[in-house]
Write a protein that holds these residues in place. Sequence first.
Motif, PDB file in Angstrom:
ATOM      1  N   ARG A  48       0.833  -1.210   0.000  1.00 51.70           N
ATOM      2  CA  ARG A  48       0.000   0.000   0.000  1.00 51.70           C
ATOM      3  C   ARG A  48       0.863   1.254   0.000  1.00 51.70           C
ATOM      4  N   ASP A  51       2.237   1.878  -3.436  1.00 50.24           N
ATOM      5  CA  ASP A  51       1.214   2.477  -4.303  1.00 50.24           C
ATOM      6  C   ASP A  51       1.014   3.951  -3.982  1.00 50.24           C
ATOM      7  N   ARG A  52       1.006   4.292  -2.708  1.00 52.11           N
ATOM      8  CA  ARG A  52       0.861   5.698  -2.310  1.00 52.11           C
ATOM      9  C   ARG A  52       2.046   6.532  -2.796  1.00 52.11           C
ATOM     10  N   ASP A  54       3.893   5.941  -5.407  1.00 51.58           N
ATOM     11  CA  ASP A  54       3.720   6.137  -6.842  1.00 51.58           C
ATOM     12  C   ASP A  54       2.743   7.272  -7.122  1.00 51.58           C
ATOM     13  N   THR A  55       1.642   7.308  -6.374  1.00 51.56           N
ATOM     14  CA  THR A  55       0.637   8.357  -6.558  1.00 51.56           C
ATOM     15  C   THR A  55       1.202   9.724  -6.225  1.00 51.56           C
ATOM     16  N   VAL A  56       1.914   9.821  -5.116  1.00 47.28           N
ATOM     17  CA  VAL A  56       2.505  11.105  -4.719  1.00 47.28           C
ATOM     18  C   VAL A  56       3.517  11.576  -5.765  1.00 47.28           C
ATOM     19  N   GLU A  57       4.343  10.684  -6.239  1.00 47.55           N
ATOM     20  CA  GLU A  57       5.331  11.065  -7.255  1.00 47.55           C
ATOM     21  C   GLU A  57       4.651  11.517  -8.547  1.00 47.55           C
ATOM     22  N   ARG A  58       3.563  10.846  -8.919  1.00 51.23           N
ATOM     23  CA  ARG A  58       2.840  11.261 -10.120  1.00 51.23           C
ATOM     24  C   ARG A  58       2.235  12.646  -9.948  1.00 51.23           C
ATOM     25  N   LEU A  59       1.645  12.922  -8.759  1.00 52.95           N
ATOM     26  CA  LEU A  59       1.043  14.226  -8.497  1.00 52.95           C
ATOM     27  C   LEU A  59       2.084  15.334  -8.492  1.00 52.95           C
ATOM     28  N   SER A  62       3.286  16.013 -11.998  1.00 51.33           N
ATOM     29  CA  SER A  62       2.343  16.757 -12.834  1.00 51.33           C
ATOM     30  C   SER A  62       2.337  18.241 -12.481  1.00 51.33           C
ATOM     31  N   HIS A  74      10.767   3.707 -12.030  1.00 48.18           N
ATOM     32  CA  HIS A  74       9.384   3.750 -11.584  1.00 48.18           C
ATOM     33  C   HIS A  74       8.629   2.540 -12.111  1.00 48.18           C
ATOM     34  N   ASP A  75       7.934   1.830 -11.225  1.00 48.60           N
ATOM     35  CA  ASP A  75       7.102   0.686 -11.600  1.00 48.60           C
ATOM     36  C   ASP A  75       7.902  -0.331 -12.414  1.00 48.60           C
TER      37      ASP A  75
END
Length: 98
Positions: A48, A51-52, A54-59, A62, A74-75
């Motif tokens: 988890r 996954d979080r 990854d989300t923070v890095e994507r945000l 952007s 990444h991934d």
Amino acid sequence: MEEIIIIPAIFIGLPWLILHYITKWKTSATITTDDEVLLEELYNLAKRLDDRMDTVERLVASDNPEFRPARLVHDSEQDNQQLRELEQLLAEKKGAAK
């Protein structure tokens, strides 16, 4: 007189000592069910958190195009393959336990 002490020591004391340490060795070599549950919880938590992250890095990426993630890849497919193998082992273990 010495035979009275030596004979019980050989036939009672020595086997007791050997069996005692064999039992200790066997119980310390395995993990308990509580340990397995804890490991599974830690694995799920780490997944988890990954996954979080990854989300923070994507945000952040952007919002800021100059942002470089701290991870090297990444991934990564290699990491994902290891995770799939671990999940498969956990599923097999749960299936065998039922």
